[in-house]
Structure formats: C-alpha cells, structure tokens
Design a protein around this motif. Structure first.
Motif, PDB file in Angstrom:
ATOM      1  N   TYR A 158       1.126  -1.271  -0.190  1.00 44.60           N
ATOM      2  CA  TYR A 158      -0.260   0.546   0.083  1.00 44.60           C
ATOM      3  C   TYR A 158       0.709   1.587  -0.351  1.00 44.60           C
ATOM      4  CZ  TYR A 158      -3.447  -2.724   1.339  1.00 44.60           C
ATOM      5  OH  TYR A 158      -5.014  -4.052   1.297  1.00 44.60           O
ATOM      6  N   TYR A 159       1.848   1.738   0.315  1.00 45.34           N
ATOM      7  CA  TYR A 159       2.685   2.450   0.925  1.00 45.34           C
ATOM      8  C   TYR A 159       3.577   2.931  -0.483  1.00 45.34           C
ATOM      9  CZ  TYR A 159       1.434   2.109   5.675  1.00 45.34           C
ATOM     10  OH  TYR A 159       0.868   2.162   7.036  1.00 45.34           O
ATOM     11  N   GLU A 160       3.643   1.277  -1.320  1.00 47.76           N
ATOM     12  CA  GLU A 160       4.585   1.141  -2.220  1.00 47.76           C
ATOM     13  C   GLU A 160       3.852   2.240  -3.366  1.00 47.76           C
ATOM     14  OE1 GLU A 160       6.358  -2.366  -3.059  1.00 47.76           O
ATOM     15  OE2 GLU A 160       7.661  -2.548  -0.748  1.00 47.76           O
ATOM     16  N   ALA A 161       2.850   1.466  -3.567  1.00 36.48           N
ATOM     17  CA  ALA A 161       1.548   2.439  -4.076  1.00 36.48           C
ATOM     18  C   ALA A 161       1.681   2.729  -3.801  1.00 36.48           C
ATOM     19  CB  ALA A 161       0.767   1.539  -4.583  1.00 36.48           C
ATOM     20  N   ALA A 162       1.139   3.697  -3.137  1.00 35.83           N
ATOM     21  CA  ALA A 162       1.213   5.515  -2.427  1.00 35.83           C
ATOM     22  C   ALA A 162       2.535   6.265  -2.699  1.00 35.83           C
ATOM     23  CB  ALA A 162       0.509   5.751  -1.414  1.00 35.83           C
ATOM     24  N   ARG A 163       3.598   5.986  -3.000  1.00 41.71           N
ATOM     25  CA  ARG A 163       4.953   6.686  -3.349  1.00 41.71           C
ATOM     26  C   ARG A 163       5.457   6.680  -4.548  1.00 41.71           C
ATOM     27  NH1 ARG A 163       7.334   3.115   0.082  1.00 41.71           N
ATOM     28  NH2 ARG A 163       7.221   4.288   1.839  1.00 41.71           N
ATOM     29  N   ILE A 164       4.522   5.726  -5.091  1.00 43.25           N
ATOM     30  CA  ILE A 164       4.572   6.043  -6.977  1.00 43.25           C
ATOM     31  C   ILE A 164       3.820   7.347  -7.341  1.00 43.25           C
ATOM     32  CG2 ILE A 164       4.588   4.567  -8.738  1.00 43.25           C
ATOM     33  CD1 ILE A 164       4.968   1.845  -7.221  1.00 43.25           C
ATOM     34  N   ASP A 165       2.478   6.789  -6.190  1.00 46.84           N
ATOM     35  CA  ASP A 165       1.497   7.820  -7.255  1.00 46.84           C
ATOM     36  C   ASP A 165       1.805   9.168  -6.357  1.00 46.84           C
ATOM     37  OD1 ASP A 165      -0.015   6.539  -8.191  1.00 46.84           O
ATOM     38  OD2 ASP A 165      -1.356   5.311  -6.995  1.00 46.84           O
ATOM     39  N   GLY A 166       3.444   9.711  -5.563  1.00 47.56           N
ATOM     40  CA  GLY A 166       3.357  11.318  -5.118  1.00 47.56           C
ATOM     41  C   GLY A 166       2.891  11.231  -4.149  1.00 47.56           C
ATOM     42  N   ALA A 167       2.165  10.605  -3.003  1.00 42.76           N
ATOM     43  CA  ALA A 167       1.786  10.974  -1.963  1.00 42.76           C
ATOM     44  C   ALA A 167       2.633  11.406  -0.989  1.00 42.76           C
ATOM     45  CB  ALA A 167       0.713   9.315  -1.286  1.00 42.76           C
ATOM     46  N   THR A 168       2.815  12.013   0.631  1.00 43.09           N
ATOM     47  CA  THR A 168       3.273  12.462   1.081  1.00 43.09           C
ATOM     48  C   THR A 168       2.890  11.488   2.406  1.00 43.09           C
ATOM     49  OG1 THR A 168       1.838  14.286   2.338  1.00 43.09           O
ATOM     50  CG2 THR A 168       3.080  15.089   0.734  1.00 43.09           C
ATOM     51  N   LYS A 169       4.290  12.416   3.172  1.00 45.31           N
ATOM     52  CA  LYS A 169       4.206  10.910   4.414  1.00 45.31           C
ATOM     53  C   LYS A 169       2.958  11.333   5.142  1.00 45.31           C
ATOM     54  CE  LYS A 169       8.104   9.216   4.204  1.00 45.31           C
ATOM     55  NZ  LYS A 169       8.633   7.934   4.221  1.00 45.31           N
ATOM     56  N   TRP A 170       2.668  13.077   5.627  1.00 48.46           N
ATOM     57  CA  TRP A 170       1.248  12.921   5.619  1.00 48.46           C
ATOM     58  C   TRP A 170      -0.044  12.268   5.334  1.00 48.46           C
ATOM     59  CZ3 TRP A 170      -1.142  14.561  10.688  1.00 48.46           C
ATOM     60  CH2 TRP A 170      -2.178  15.165  10.468  1.00 48.46           C
ATOM     61  N   GLN A 171      -0.170  12.454   4.141  1.00 43.91           N
ATOM     62  CA  GLN A 171      -0.913  11.797   3.332  1.00 43.91           C
ATOM     63  C   GLN A 171      -1.465  10.184   3.373  1.00 43.91           C
ATOM     64  OE1 GLN A 171       0.320  13.370  -0.721  1.00 43.91           O
ATOM     65  NE2 GLN A 171      -1.367  15.125  -0.674  1.00 43.91           N
ATOM     66  N   MET A 172       0.091   9.194   3.402  1.00 44.64           N
ATOM     67  CA  MET A 172      -0.049   7.754   3.685  1.00 44.64           C
ATOM     68  C   MET A 172      -0.619   7.657   4.723  1.00 44.64           C
ATOM     69  SD  MET A 172       3.322   6.448   1.802  1.00 44.64           S
ATOM     70  CE  MET A 172       4.464   7.853   1.861  1.00 44.64           C
ATOM     71  N   ALA A 173      -0.179   8.395   6.057  1.00 43.34           N
ATOM     72  CA  ALA A 173      -0.647   8.528   6.971  1.00 43.34           C
ATOM     73  C   ALA A 173      -2.137   8.718   7.733  1.00 43.34           C
ATOM     74  CB  ALA A 173       0.012   9.862   8.611  1.00 43.34           C
ATOM     75  N   MET A 174      -2.840   9.426   6.667  1.00 41.61           N
ATOM     76  CA  MET A 174      -4.154   9.607   7.418  1.00 41.61           C
ATOM     77  C   MET A 174      -4.890   8.490   5.876  1.00 41.61           C
ATOM     78  SD  MET A 174      -4.277  11.866   8.947  1.00 41.61           S
ATOM     79  CE  MET A 174      -5.799  12.435   9.044  1.00 41.61           C
ATOM     80  N   LYS A 175      -4.717   8.623   4.828  1.00 40.24           N
ATOM     81  CA  LYS A 175      -4.637   7.986   3.412  1.00 40.24           C
ATOM     82  C   LYS A 175      -4.878   5.734   4.093  1.00 40.24           C
ATOM     83  CE  LYS A 175      -6.888  11.239   1.844  1.00 40.24           C
ATOM     84  NZ  LYS A 175      -8.480  11.666   1.867  1.00 40.24           N
ATOM     85  N   ILE A 176      -3.840   5.657   4.235  1.00 43.87           N
ATOM     86  CA  ILE A 176      -3.533   4.269   5.043  1.00 43.87           C
ATOM     87  C   ILE A 176      -3.632   4.096   6.322  1.00 43.87           C
ATOM     88  CG2 ILE A 176      -1.983   2.444   3.838  1.00 43.87           C
ATOM     89  CD1 ILE A 176      -1.223   4.189   1.388  1.00 43.87           C
ATOM     90  N   THR A 177      -2.789   4.210   6.989  1.00 44.49           N
ATOM     91  CA  THR A 177      -2.545   4.205   7.880  1.00 44.49           C
ATOM     92  C   THR A 177      -3.587   4.081   9.252  1.00 44.49           C
ATOM     93  OG1 THR A 177       0.171   5.087   7.362  1.00 44.49           O
ATOM     94  CG2 THR A 177      -0.824   4.677  10.027  1.00 44.49           C
TER      95      THR A 177
END
Length: 341
Positions: free
Chosen positions: A229-248
């Motif tokens: 999930y984090y790798e896909a979000a990182r490829i899409d250009g998501a920031t740390k804050w966006q990954m925390a709020m949308k995934i974690t």
C-alpha cells in the motif's frame, strides 16, 4: 422362482433398515442422540487440546477465585451488614443503601469526575499513541529500540513510586516546580491546595504513564500493514502525511475501535492509584480529584460503612457493563465488522 423372490425380499428389507427408514432396535432415541453427540464432541475436543487447557488452568482458577466466587458478596449492597451476623445473617434492607447514596451530592460528583476524567484519558492517550506510533514507524535507525523502551518503561512503575516523583515536583517548599518559579521571581504555588489545576496534572501524569503501552500496540498494528500500500502511494507521489491519513489510520481503525470499546467499558472504573497517590489524598482536592474508587475506599476505611461501599461498587459495575453494551451496539450499527460481537 421362490428362491429368487425370497432372496429379493430379503435383499429389499436390508436396505430399509440400513437407510434408517425402518425401526432399528439398537438405535438410540432421537431426543438423546444430539445431546450425547454434542457431549462426545466436546470431550473429543478437550482430549485433543488437553495441553492447552492445562496451560490455561492457572488463569481459569484465578478468575474463578477472584472474579466469580466473590460475586456472592454482592448481596451486601442490599443488606445492613453487621460483622457479628455475617453476610447471610444481616438484615435485608433492599435499595436503602442506594437511596442513601443518591440522596447526597456525592454520587453526582464522583460520577461526573469518573466519567469526565476517563473520557479525557481515552481521548488524549489514543491521539498521542497514534501520533507516536506513526512517528516511530518512520524511524529507521538503531535508536528506535531505545525510544520504544523509553516510552514503555513508565508502564511498569507503580503509582506509589509515581506519587513520590510527583511530590518531588509539586512540594510547596522544596518542589522542583516551585524552586524554578522562585528562580524567576515568582511566588510558589500550593499545588496540593489548588483544586483547579489538578485536572491538567492528572491528565499529564496518566498520559506519561499509559501512552507507551498503547503506542506499542498501534506500532505493532502498523507493522502488520502490507507494505505494498505504501509503495503504491509512494509511486503516486503521496506525502508522508497523506499516507498516514489515507492508509495507516484507516487500516488501524478496527484495532483503535476495539481498544476504545474496552476503554469505554472501564470508563466507570477509575484508576484508583492515580487519583489517590498523585493528589496525596489531600482533602482540599476531593471536589476535583475524587472518583468512585477513591470514595468507596475512604467510605470503607474511615466511615466503616460496608453496605454503602458495596452498593457504590455494584452501581459502578452495572453502569460499566451497560456502557460496554452501548458502545459495542453503536459500533455494530455503524460498521458490524468492527464490533466485538
């Protein structure tokens, strides 16, 4: 021809008994068969897992001795208890102990303090633990183990020891805070006689002691999240804050909800050590620090009223049980997958 007919008749009679359509003299009555099969199945399950049952035996005995057998003492709440007459010989007074408890403003005060303090503890601990768990997940250095140990260490300290530490900070004459205030030309504060500051003090002390345990629980939940999930979000250009709020946080929601339901169940059962040892049992602070547990303890120790103490504890347990059912029911209405049952 007769032999064929006899043989065919005999052959036709055998399957009837085998298929169960005919009476079988050796078969069990229909009413007893399910019970016996269920009992047989349970015995077989016990034999197959006897090692696990043996390992759980100490816990079962602990619960039986300290949780279930003492339930007999609940009848004290409905009696005028006398030591010379015993539990069963004391006079039965019905709801008189509850009526006496709720006829004063003490019941409202301790109920309000217990609920509001625990709500503040739950909110502050959950928010801080989630934040620290997310930040700890971002640490990839050798210091992460040190931070985990430093956060988790206060969990093992007793409230007696923490009370002495708090007294070293809040003592009027030699406390660290008052010495610091005097260095800056300010007047010392009588902390143990100033009731309005104690809600903030108790929340901070509870947060310091409890946040580490909850942080490690949420951190373990984050580790269990699939890294794709984090790798896909990182490829899409998501920031740390966006990954925390949308995934974690969304993937941790079931774990957070389960812990919240359990915490709400304990909302009516306050932390006795925190509210007794940290305020140093100061009479000036009863209005802002007193909860149900400390009131029951003082009523039993100072007044010696066993019946009213039992009534207060029974009231506390019943409301806590109702809160668990209500919290789980609300969660089940919103999302059945996140409820406990």
């Amino acid at each position: 021809m007769l032999k064929k007919i006899t043989r065919s008749g005999a052959m036709g009679a055998e399957p009837a008994n085998r298929s169960g359509t005919g009476p079988d003299p050796d078969s069990e009555p229909a009413g007893t068969r399910p019970k016996k099969s269920a009992l047989r199945r349970e015995l077989r399950h016990f034999r197959n897992n006897r090692e696990l049952f043996l390992l759980s035996l100490p816990g079962i005995l602990y619960k039986l001795i300290f949780a279930y057998i003492p339930l007999v003492g609940l009848i004290i709440a409905f009696k005028h208890y006398r030591y010379d007459l015993g539990i069963f010989g004391s006079e039965w007074v019905g709801l008189e102990n509850f009526r006496y408890l709720f006829s004063t403003d003490t019941a409202w005060r301790i109920t309000r303090n217990t609920v509001l303090y625990n709500a503040a503890y739950i909110a502050a601990t959950t928010a801080a633990a989630l934040l620290l768990a997310i930040l700890m997940n971002e640490l990839r250095t050798k210091w992460s183990k040190f931070y985990q140990t430093a956060l988790f260490l206060p969990h093992f300290l007793s409230w007696v020891l923490v009370g002495y530490v708090a007294y070293a900070f809040l003592n009027h004459s030699d406390g660290f805070i008052n010495r610091t205030l005097q260095m800056f030309g300010m007047d010392p504060v009588s902390w143990y006689q100033t009731a309005e500051v104690w809600p903030a003090i108790l929340i901070l002390v509870h947060l310091w002691k409890a946040v580490g345990f909850n942080t490690l629980i949420y951190f373990a939940g984050i580790i269990g999240i699939n890294s794709e999930y984090y790798e896909a979000a990182r490829i899409d250009g998501a920031t740390k804050w966006q990954m925390a709020m949308k995934i974690t946080i969304p993937l941790l929601a079931p774990l957070v909800i389960i812990l919240l339901i359990l915490s709400i169940g304990n909302m009516f059962r306050g932390d006795f050590g925190l509210h007794y040892f940290i305020p140093n049992n100061s009479g000036f602070l009863y209005g802002s620090t007193d909860i149900i547990d400390t009131y029951v303890y003082r009523a039993l120790r100072e007044i010696g009223n066993v019946s009213m103490s039992a009534a207060t504890g029974f009231y506390q347990s019943v409301v806590g049980f109702v809160l668990v059912l209500a919290a789980n029911g609300i969660v089940r209405k919103i999302n059945p997958e996140h409820s406990l049952w």
